[in-house]
Design a protein around this motif. Sequence first.
Motif, PDB file in Angstrom:
ATOM      1  N   CYS A  44       0.853  -1.183   0.000  1.00  0.00           N
ATOM      2  CA  CYS A  44       0.000   0.000   0.000  1.00  0.00           C
ATOM      3  C   CYS A  44       0.896   1.243   0.000  1.00  0.00           C
ATOM      4  O   CYS A  44       1.874   1.304   0.753  1.00  0.00           O
ATOM      5  N   VAL A  45       0.560   2.202  -0.814  1.00  0.00           N
ATOM      6  CA  VAL A  45       1.359   3.432  -0.918  1.00  0.00           C
ATOM      7  C   VAL A  45       1.239   4.251   0.362  1.00  0.00           C
ATOM      8  O   VAL A  45       2.185   4.930   0.759  1.00  0.00           O
ATOM      9  N   GLN A  46       0.104   4.160   1.039  1.00  0.00           N
ATOM     10  CA  GLN A  46      -0.133   5.011   2.207  1.00  0.00           C
ATOM     11  C   GLN A  46       0.366   4.382   3.500  1.00  0.00           C
ATOM     12  O   GLN A  46       1.094   5.012   4.261  1.00  0.00           O
ATOM     13  N   CYS A  47       0.005   3.142   3.771  1.00  0.00           N
ATOM     14  CA  CYS A  47       0.401   2.528   5.048  1.00  0.00           C
ATOM     15  C   CYS A  47       1.581   1.566   4.903  1.00  0.00           C
ATOM     16  O   CYS A  47       2.069   1.044   5.902  1.00  0.00           O
ATOM     17  N   HIS A  48       2.008   1.276   3.683  1.00  0.00           N
ATOM     18  CA  HIS A  48       3.143   0.405   3.362  1.00  0.00           C
ATOM     19  C   HIS A  48       2.952  -1.034   3.833  1.00  0.00           C
ATOM     20  O   HIS A  48       3.920  -1.754   4.016  1.00  0.00           O
ATOM     21  N   GLY A  49       1.718  -1.451   4.027  1.00  0.00           N
ATOM     22  CA  GLY A  49       1.431  -2.841   4.363  1.00  0.00           C
ATOM     23  C   GLY A  49       1.385  -3.674   3.095  1.00  0.00           C
ATOM     24  O   GLY A  49       1.159  -3.169   1.994  1.00  0.00           O
ATOM     25  N   ASN A  50       1.588  -4.982   3.228  1.00  0.00           N
ATOM     26  CA  ASN A  50       1.535  -5.893   2.092  1.00  0.00           C
ATOM     27  C   ASN A  50       0.164  -6.556   2.062  1.00  0.00           C
ATOM     28  O   ASN A  50      -0.273  -7.113   3.073  1.00  0.00           O
ATOM     29  N   PHE A  51      -0.519  -6.506   0.899  1.00  0.00           N
ATOM     30  CA  PHE A  51      -1.880  -7.017   0.818  1.00  0.00           C
ATOM     31  C   PHE A  51      -2.069  -7.912  -0.392  1.00  0.00           C
ATOM     32  O   PHE A  51      -1.295  -7.858  -1.348  1.00  0.00           O
ATOM     33  N   CYS A  52      -3.136  -8.728  -0.357  1.00  0.00           N
ATOM     34  CA  CYS A  52      -3.487  -9.575  -1.496  1.00  0.00           C
ATOM     35  C   CYS A  52      -4.216  -8.724  -2.535  1.00  0.00           C
ATOM     36  O   CYS A  52      -4.501  -7.549  -2.312  1.00  0.00           O
ATOM     37  N   ILE A  53      -4.530  -9.346  -3.652  1.00  0.00           N
ATOM     38  CA  ILE A  53      -5.208  -8.636  -4.739  1.00  0.00           C
ATOM     39  C   ILE A  53      -6.541  -8.052  -4.259  1.00  0.00           C
ATOM     40  O   ILE A  53      -6.895  -6.935  -4.600  1.00  0.00           O
ATOM     41  N   GLN A  54      -7.253  -8.798  -3.449  1.00  0.00           N
ATOM     42  CA  GLN A  54      -8.572  -8.378  -2.991  1.00  0.00           C
ATOM     43  C   GLN A  54      -8.505  -7.168  -2.056  1.00  0.00           C
ATOM     44  O   GLN A  54      -9.400  -6.344  -2.055  1.00  0.00           O
ATOM     45  N   HIS A  55      -7.452  -7.051  -1.280  1.00  0.00           N
ATOM     46  CA  HIS A  55      -7.348  -5.979  -0.287  1.00  0.00           C
ATOM     47  C   HIS A  55      -6.278  -4.942  -0.627  1.00  0.00           C
ATOM     48  O   HIS A  55      -5.841  -4.199   0.243  1.00  0.00           O
ATOM     49  N   ARG A  56      -5.850  -4.845  -1.872  1.00  0.00           N
ATOM     50  CA  ARG A  56      -4.732  -3.969  -2.219  1.00  0.00           C
ATOM     51  C   ARG A  56      -5.063  -2.482  -2.190  1.00  0.00           C
ATOM     52  O   ARG A  56      -4.188  -1.670  -1.972  1.00  0.00           O
ATOM     53  N   HIS A  57      -6.319  -2.105  -2.380  1.00  0.00           N
ATOM     54  CA  HIS A  57      -6.699  -0.696  -2.373  1.00  0.00           C
ATOM     55  C   HIS A  57      -6.930  -0.219  -0.937  1.00  0.00           C
ATOM     56  O   HIS A  57      -7.404  -0.989  -0.094  1.00  0.00           O
ATOM     57  N   PRO A  58      -6.617   1.042  -0.630  1.00  0.00           N
ATOM     58  CA  PRO A  58      -6.766   1.552   0.744  1.00  0.00           C
ATOM     59  C   PRO A  58      -8.174   1.389   1.311  1.00  0.00           C
ATOM     60  O   PRO A  58      -8.331   1.096   2.498  1.00  0.00           O
ATOM     61  N   LEU A  59      -9.209   1.532   0.496  1.00  0.00           N
ATOM     62  CA  LEU A  59     -10.575   1.366   1.003  1.00  0.00           C
ATOM     63  C   LEU A  59     -10.899  -0.086   1.338  1.00  0.00           C
ATOM     64  O   LEU A  59     -11.742  -0.359   2.189  1.00  0.00           O
ATOM     65  N   ASP A  60     -10.226  -1.025   0.681  1.00  0.00           N
ATOM     66  CA  ASP A  60     -10.509  -2.441   0.901  1.00  0.00           C
ATOM     67  C   ASP A  60      -9.868  -2.982   2.174  1.00  0.00           C
ATOM     68  O   ASP A  60     -10.307  -3.988   2.714  1.00  0.00           O
ATOM     69  N   HIS A  61      -8.798  -2.379   2.656  1.00  0.00           N
ATOM     70  CA  HIS A  61      -8.164  -2.878   3.874  1.00  0.00           C
ATOM     71  C   HIS A  61      -8.237  -1.894   5.031  1.00  0.00           C
ATOM     72  O   HIS A  61      -7.479  -2.006   5.990  1.00  0.00           O
ATOM     73  N   SER A  62      -9.176  -0.952   4.956  1.00  0.00           N
ATOM     74  CA  SER A  62      -9.377   0.041   6.023  1.00  0.00           C
ATOM     75  C   SER A  62      -8.047   0.688   6.396  1.00  0.00           C
ATOM     76  O   SER A  62      -7.602   0.641   7.540  1.00  0.00           O
ATOM     77  N   CYS A  63      -7.428   1.276   5.414  1.00  0.00           N
ATOM     78  CA  CYS A  63      -6.094   1.856   5.572  1.00  0.00           C
ATOM     79  C   CYS A  63      -6.105   2.953   6.635  1.00  0.00           C
ATOM     80  O   CYS A  63      -6.857   3.919   6.540  1.00  0.00           O
ATOM     81  N   ARG A  64      -5.278   2.788   7.643  1.00  0.00           N
ATOM     82  CA  ARG A  64      -5.211   3.769   8.736  1.00  0.00           C
ATOM     83  C   ARG A  64      -4.545   5.053   8.260  1.00  0.00           C
ATOM     84  O   ARG A  64      -4.891   6.138   8.689  1.00  0.00           O
ATOM     85  N   ALA A  65      -3.576   4.943   7.368  1.00  0.00           N
ATOM     86  CA  ALA A  65      -2.891   6.126   6.854  1.00  0.00           C
ATOM     87  C   ALA A  65      -3.848   6.979   6.032  1.00  0.00           C
ATOM     88  O   ALA A  65      -3.797   8.208   6.074  1.00  0.00           O
ATOM     89  N   ALA A  66      -4.780   6.361   5.320  1.00  0.00           N
ATOM     90  CA  ALA A  66      -5.761   7.096   4.511  1.00  0.00           C
ATOM     91  C   ALA A  66      -6.716   7.851   5.414  1.00  0.00           C
ATOM     92  O   ALA A  66      -7.073   8.996   5.150  1.00  0.00           O
ATOM     93  N   SER A  67      -7.110   7.219   6.520  1.00  0.00           N
ATOM     94  CA  SER A  67      -8.040   7.900   7.429  1.00  0.00           C
ATOM     95  C   SER A  67      -7.350   9.044   8.154  1.00  0.00           C
ATOM     96  O   SER A  67      -7.951  10.062   8.416  1.00  0.00           O
ATOM     97  N   CYS A  68      -6.059   8.893   8.458  1.00  0.00           N
ATOM     98  CA  CYS A  68      -5.320   9.975   9.119  1.00  0.00           C
ATOM     99  C   CYS A  68      -5.149  11.157   8.184  1.00  0.00           C
ATOM    100  O   CYS A  68      -5.338  12.300   8.572  1.00  0.00           O
ATOM    101  N   SER A  69      -4.796  10.894   6.916  1.00  0.00           N
ATOM    102  CA  SER A  69      -4.605  11.992   5.973  1.00  0.00           C
ATOM    103  C   SER A  69      -5.943  12.659   5.646  1.00  0.00           C
ATOM    104  O   SER A  69      -6.015  13.868   5.475  1.00  0.00           O
ATOM    105  N   ALA A  70      -7.030  11.890   5.612  1.00  0.00           N
ATOM    106  CA  ALA A  70      -8.348  12.468   5.349  1.00  0.00           C
ATOM    107  C   ALA A  70      -8.800  13.289   6.550  1.00  0.00           C
ATOM    108  O   ALA A  70      -9.422  14.340   6.403  1.00  0.00           O
ATOM    109  N   GLY A  71      -8.463  12.846   7.754  1.00  0.00           N
ATOM    110  CA  GLY A  71      -8.828  13.573   8.959  1.00  0.00           C
ATOM    111  C   GLY A  71      -8.100  14.889   9.058  1.00  0.00           C
ATOM    112  O   GLY A  71      -8.650  15.893   9.477  1.00  0.00           O
ATOM    113  N   LYS A  72      -6.834  14.914   8.693  1.00  0.00           N
ATOM    114  CA  LYS A  72      -6.060  16.149   8.729  1.00  0.00           C
ATOM    115  C   LYS A  72      -6.594  17.156   7.724  1.00  0.00           C
ATOM    116  O   LYS A  72      -6.607  18.349   7.972  1.00  0.00           O
TER     117      LYS A  72
END
Length: 177
Positions: A114-142
């Motif tokens: 993941c570009v935002q949280c740098h976690g490794n994910f499968c094809i199904q969970h590769r997008h930030p919305l699919d794996h509840s990306c914490r980095a995406a929620s932090c940047s959206a909150g800011k």
Amino acid sequence: MEFPDLGKHCSERTCKQLDFLPVTCDACKQDFCKDHFSYTAHECPFAFKKDVQVPVCPLCDVPIPVRRGETPDVAVGEHIDRDCAPRPGRGEKVFTYRCSKEGCKKKEMLQLACVQCHGNFCIQHRHPLDHSCRAASCSAGKARGSVTRVPESKPSGALNALSSSWLAQQLRWKVKQ
């Protein structure tokens, strides 16, 4: 009767069939019909000179010499037990990258970070919305001014992902904010 010397009789003592296209054995130099031309079919006494098979080790791809009368499987087994050095690359696991999404046990051949949280994910969970990306929620909150994002309840399945009820729920959530 017009061509008495055309064709040859099979050299197999139980056959003696007249064959117009005989096959000559390259080991014993006798003529045989289509049923007896192989070494085993006519029990060729000179087959050991021609019918030589060299087994190859399945781990290191090295040809293994086999002595006369020895079974090739036994020779390969002894080679594996004693002096087999497996090739690099063989035996390595192909699917080594495990998904970081909680509860998912899928593994992938390629690393999908993941570009935002740098976690490794499968094809199904590769997008930030699919794996509840914490980095995406932090940047959206800011960007919005310390608004915390509620985890989405997304329906499972490929067909349900774009269902109208799910989209309506997302629109209502965005309107509330």
